[in-house]
Design a protein around this motif. Structure first.
Motif, PDB file in Angstrom:
ATOM      1  N   ASP A   1       0.825  -1.206   0.000  1.00 60.20           N
ATOM      2  CA  ASP A   1       0.000   0.000   0.000  1.00 60.20           C
ATOM      3  C   ASP A   1       0.861   1.260   0.000  1.00 60.20           C
ATOM      4  OD1 ASP A   1      -2.263  -1.532  -0.008  1.00 60.20           O
ATOM      5  OD2 ASP A   1      -2.669  -1.333   2.135  1.00 60.20           O
ATOM      6  N   MET A   2       1.975   1.197   0.716  1.00 61.70           N
ATOM      7  CA  MET A   2       2.891   2.335   0.729  1.00 61.70           C
ATOM      8  C   MET A   2       3.493   2.536  -0.658  1.00 61.70           C
ATOM      9  SD  MET A   2       6.290   2.976   3.077  1.00 61.70           S
ATOM     10  CE  MET A   2       7.167   4.547   3.003  1.00 61.70           C
ATOM     11  N   ALA A   3       3.823   1.440  -1.326  1.00 64.12           N
ATOM     12  CA  ALA A   3       4.385   1.530  -2.673  1.00 64.12           C
ATOM     13  C   ALA A   3       3.403   2.211  -3.621  1.00 64.12           C
ATOM     14  CB  ALA A   3       4.745   0.133  -3.183  1.00 64.12           C
ATOM     15  N   GLN A   4       2.129   1.865  -3.514  1.00 64.32           N
ATOM     16  CA  GLN A   4       1.130   2.473  -4.384  1.00 64.32           C
ATOM     17  C   GLN A   4       0.905   3.947  -4.044  1.00 64.32           C
ATOM     18  OE1 GLN A   4      -0.518   1.312  -7.196  1.00 64.32           O
ATOM     19  NE2 GLN A   4       1.132  -0.174  -7.009  1.00 64.32           N
ATOM     20  N   ALA A   5       0.954   4.266  -2.754  1.00 68.12           N
ATOM     21  CA  ALA A   5       0.806   5.664  -2.353  1.00 68.12           C
ATOM     22  C   ALA A   5       1.953   6.503  -2.898  1.00 68.12           C
ATOM     23  CB  ALA A   5       0.750   5.760  -0.825  1.00 68.12           C
ATOM     24  N   LEU A   6       3.169   5.968  -2.855  1.00 70.44           N
ATOM     25  CA  LEU A   6       4.322   6.683  -3.397  1.00 70.44           C
ATOM     26  C   LEU A   6       4.199   6.844  -4.907  1.00 70.44           C
ATOM     27  CD1 LEU A   6       7.125   5.051  -1.241  1.00 70.44           C
ATOM     28  CD2 LEU A   6       6.581   7.494  -1.294  1.00 70.44           C
ATOM     29  N   ARG A   7       3.717   5.806  -5.555  1.00 70.99           N
ATOM     30  CA  ARG A   7       3.502   5.902  -7.000  1.00 70.99           C
ATOM     31  C   ARG A   7       2.554   7.055  -7.313  1.00 70.99           C
ATOM     32  NH1 ARG A   7       0.796   1.444 -11.151  1.00 70.99           N
ATOM     33  NH2 ARG A   7       0.593   2.897 -12.878  1.00 70.99           N
ATOM     34  N   HIS A   8       1.442   7.088  -6.627  1.00 70.87           N
ATOM     35  CA  HIS A   8       0.460   8.138  -6.850  1.00 70.87           C
ATOM     36  C   HIS A   8       1.079   9.509  -6.616  1.00 70.87           C
ATOM     37  CE1 HIS A   8      -2.895  10.828  -5.833  1.00 70.87           C
ATOM     38  NE2 HIS A   8      -3.648  10.049  -6.591  1.00 70.87           N
ATOM     39  N   ALA A   9       1.821   9.647  -5.550  1.00 73.60           N
ATOM     40  CA  ALA A   9       2.403  10.943  -5.195  1.00 73.60           C
ATOM     41  C   ALA A   9       3.411  11.419  -6.233  1.00 73.60           C
ATOM     42  CB  ALA A   9       3.062  10.850  -3.816  1.00 73.60           C
ATOM     43  N   TYR A  10       4.308  10.528  -6.646  1.00 77.52           N
ATOM     44  CA  TYR A  10       5.324  10.936  -7.616  1.00 77.52           C
ATOM     45  C   TYR A  10       4.730  11.182  -8.995  1.00 77.52           C
ATOM     46  CZ  TYR A  10       9.470  10.538  -4.684  1.00 77.52           C
ATOM     47  OH  TYR A  10      10.423  10.758  -3.730  1.00 77.52           O
ATOM     48  N   GLU A  11       3.748  10.378  -9.385  1.00 74.98           N
ATOM     49  CA  GLU A  11       3.105  10.609 -10.679  1.00 74.98           C
ATOM     50  C   GLU A  11       2.324  11.923 -10.676  1.00 74.98           C
ATOM     51  OE1 GLU A  11       2.560   6.080 -12.415  1.00 74.98           O
ATOM     52  OE2 GLU A  11       0.874   7.013 -11.355  1.00 74.98           O
ATOM     53  N   ALA A  12       1.701  12.244  -9.563  1.00 75.49           N
ATOM     54  CA  ALA A  12       0.986  13.517  -9.462  1.00 75.49           C
ATOM     55  C   ALA A  12       1.951  14.698  -9.603  1.00 75.49           C
ATOM     56  CB  ALA A  12       0.240  13.595  -8.132  1.00 75.49           C
ATOM     57  N   GLN A  13       3.125  14.582  -8.967  1.00 78.89           N
ATOM     58  CA  GLN A  13       4.121  15.648  -9.076  1.00 78.89           C
ATOM     59  C   GLN A  13       4.678  15.735 -10.500  1.00 78.89           C
ATOM     60  OE1 GLN A  13       4.920  17.947  -6.922  1.00 78.89           O
ATOM     61  NE2 GLN A  13       3.795  17.158  -5.147  1.00 78.89           N
ATOM     62  N   ALA A  14       4.876  14.583 -11.123  1.00 76.77           N
ATOM     63  CA  ALA A  14       5.373  14.574 -12.500  1.00 76.77           C
ATOM     64  C   ALA A  14       4.381  15.255 -13.430  1.00 76.77           C
ATOM     65  CB  ALA A  14       5.626  13.133 -12.948  1.00 76.77           C
ATOM     66  N   ALA A  15       3.100  15.004 -13.217  1.00 73.15           N
ATOM     67  CA  ALA A  15       2.073  15.626 -14.038  1.00 73.15           C
ATOM     68  C   ALA A  15       1.994  17.131 -13.780  1.00 73.15           C
ATOM     69  CB  ALA A  15       0.722  14.970 -13.753  1.00 73.15           C
ATOM     70  N   LYS A  16       2.045  17.487 -12.522  1.00 77.82           N
ATOM     71  CA  LYS A  16       1.953  18.900 -12.140  1.00 77.82           C
ATOM     72  C   LYS A  16       3.072  19.722 -12.755  1.00 77.82           C
ATOM     73  CE  LYS A  16       2.206  21.849  -8.007  1.00 77.82           C
ATOM     74  NZ  LYS A  16       2.312  21.841  -6.514  1.00 77.82           N
ATOM     75  N   HIS A  17       4.285  19.183 -12.732  1.00 75.12           N
ATOM     76  CA  HIS A  17       5.454  19.940 -13.194  1.00 75.12           C
ATOM     77  C   HIS A  17       5.889  19.559 -14.605  1.00 75.12           C
ATOM     78  CE1 HIS A  17       6.053  21.759  -9.280  1.00 75.12           C
ATOM     79  NE2 HIS A  17       5.922  20.572  -8.719  1.00 75.12           N
ATOM     80  N   GLN A  18       5.180  18.592 -15.199  1.00 78.08           N
ATOM     81  CA  GLN A  18       5.505  18.139 -16.546  1.00 78.08           C
ATOM     82  C   GLN A  18       6.967  17.687 -16.656  1.00 78.08           C
ATOM     83  OE1 GLN A  18       4.216  21.177 -19.335  1.00 78.08           O
ATOM     84  NE2 GLN A  18       2.075  20.638 -19.031  1.00 78.08           N
ATOM     85  N   VAL A  19       7.309  16.757 -15.799  1.00 77.14           N
ATOM     86  CA  VAL A  19       8.641  16.173 -15.801  1.00 77.14           C
ATOM     87  C   VAL A  19       8.509  14.652 -15.804  1.00 77.14           C
ATOM     88  CG1 VAL A  19       9.655  18.140 -14.602  1.00 77.14           C
ATOM     89  CG2 VAL A  19       8.818  16.189 -13.276  1.00 77.14           C
ATOM     90  N   ALA A  20       9.606  13.981 -16.080  1.00 73.53           N
ATOM     91  CA  ALA A  20       9.603  12.527 -16.125  1.00 73.53           C
ATOM     92  C   ALA A  20       9.778  11.931 -14.738  1.00 73.53           C
ATOM     93  CB  ALA A  20      10.723  12.035 -17.042  1.00 73.53           C
ATOM     94  N   VAL A  21       9.272  10.722 -14.564  1.00 79.41           N
ATOM     95  CA  VAL A  21       9.459   9.980 -13.319  1.00 79.41           C
ATOM     96  C   VAL A  21       9.950   8.583 -13.671  1.00 79.41           C
ATOM     97  CG1 VAL A  21       7.018   9.291 -13.289  1.00 79.41           C
ATOM     98  CG2 VAL A  21       8.363   9.160 -11.185  1.00 79.41           C
ATOM     99  N   VAL A  22      10.948   8.108 -12.940  1.00 75.58           N
ATOM    100  CA  VAL A  22      11.518   6.773 -13.173  1.00 75.58           C
ATOM    101  C   VAL A  22      10.914   5.804 -12.160  1.00 75.58           C
ATOM    102  CG1 VAL A  22      13.645   5.405 -13.186  1.00 75.58           C
ATOM    103  CG2 VAL A  22      13.634   7.723 -14.143  1.00 75.58           C
ATOM    104  N   PRO A  23      10.235   4.733 -12.614  1.00 78.71           N
ATOM    105  CA  PRO A  23       9.418   3.890 -11.741  1.00 78.71           C
ATOM    106  C   PRO A  23      10.187   2.820 -10.962  1.00 78.71           C
ATOM    107  CG  PRO A  23       9.219   3.092 -13.981  1.00 78.71           C
ATOM    108  CD  PRO A  23      10.107   4.331 -14.041  1.00 78.71           C
ATOM    109  N   VAL A  24      11.168   3.246 -10.201  1.00 76.61           N
ATOM    110  CA  VAL A  24      11.949   2.294  -9.411  1.00 76.61           C
ATOM    111  C   VAL A  24      11.057   1.571  -8.403  1.00 76.61           C
ATOM    112  CG1 VAL A  24      13.866   2.008  -7.793  1.00 76.61           C
ATOM    113  CG2 VAL A  24      14.073   3.610  -9.703  1.00 76.61           C
ATOM    114  N   GLY A  25      10.167   2.318  -7.764  1.00 80.69           N
ATOM    115  CA  GLY A  25       9.304   1.720  -6.757  1.00 80.69           C
ATOM    116  C   GLY A  25       8.437   0.608  -7.295  1.00 80.69           C
TER     117      GLY A  25
END
Length: 294
Positions: free
Chosen positions: A175-199
């Motif tokens: 559940d923590m992994a999914q929460a982090l995914r959501h958080a980083y993807e939201a930031q990537a969308a907000k700032h229009q930057v790439a995210v590397v899906p290590v998690g």
């Protein structure tokens, strides 16, 4: 020498256009159902296909904490994968760490700005890795959001490419992994930057290869029970990467940044060849599915 920024612009152009729609969708989602289950979040931020393969990320600065510096550092592991493929060019490739043990993004702002201002040698991309729980902690979220915005602004002002390092959930905490995914993807969308899906790769590897330990325990102290032999005790949260964990992270970065598989790479970071190959394959499967590489 290639022109770095035109290539980077080609690579991320489609990504940024798609991110506009993705960002609006996320805003609506958060406004309508902010408290909804993170595990139900399925959106994947798009990135260009491998029609234009990126070879331009030769000078990368990693900013983070122990998640980045354990096991000789994510920068050295990635650099070794590149060298083992015969792709490292002396005088062209450069990778460094700017880290602080237990560091949060806000603690890096002054150091990052100073490094980028005074380093005489140019960078092309800066990877931002936050504290393990600051993107999802109610107590830390607002400061993370504000600090990440400032860090990205600092990077963009230098005409560099910001990249987000999606970290992993603690061992056995999907559940923590999914929460982090959501958080980083939201930031990537907000700032229009790439995210590397290590998690996501960590979460997948925990399920598929339970015999490969991606984590190391942190010592808490010594047991104090009377009449028994004193023994080491460990923290309940198991979060720091083992050698296999850092190697997997490096493979995910290699696959994401250069849009090709690390499978068959002879650098194994001291792991058994069979384990290294499993992680190479899993990294490529995770990345190619996530970014829709072909």
């Amino acid at each position: 020498m290639k022109a770095v920024f035109p290539i980077a612009s080609c690579l991320f152009g489609l990504y940024l256009l798609c991110m506009n729609d993705y960002a609006h969708a996320l805003i609506d989602e958060e406004q309508d159902a902010k408290a909804s289950s993170i595990s139900a979040f399925q959106a994947k931020p798009p990135i260009p296909s491998n029609a234009e393969r990126s070879d331009s990320y030769k000078k990368i600065l990693f900013v983070g904490n122990s998640f980045s510096f354990y096991n000789n550092g994510i920068h050295n592991q990635l650099g070794s994968l590149i060298r083992a493929q015969g792709e490292w060019e002396r005088g062209e490739n450069r990778m460094r760490l700017l880290t602080l043990s237990g560091g949060h993004i806000h603690e890096h702002l002054d150091g990052l700005a100073n490094q980028l201002k005074h380093d005489p040698r140019p960078w092309q991309a800066v990877v931002l890795q936050g504290h393990s729980n600051e993107p999802i902690s109610k107590r830390k979220q607002d400061r993370f959001d504000e600090s990440l915005s400032k860090a990205i602004q600092i990077i963009k002002e230098r005409q560099l490419t910001p990249i987000l390092f999606m970290t992993w959930g603690y061992k056995g905490e999907p559940d923590m992994a999914q929460a982090l995914r959501h958080a980083y993807e939201a930031q990537a969308a907000k700032h229009q930057v790439a995210v590397v899906p290590v998690g996501l790769a960590f979460q997948r590897a925990e399920k598929v290869f339970p015999d490969i330990n991606l984590f190391v325990k942190d010592v808490l102290g010594m047991s104090e029970s009377a009449g028994t032999e004193r023994r080491l005790t460990y923290r309940d949260d198991i979060k720091h990467p083992s050698a296999a964990g850092t190697y997997l992270a490096a493979c995910v970065f290699y696959a994401s940044l250069y849009q090709r598989s690390p499978e068959g790479n002879v650098f194994t970071a001291g792991l058994k060849n069979t384990d290294a190959h499993k992680l190479q394959t899993l990294a490529w499967e995770t990345v190619s599915e996530y970014f829709n590489y072909r």
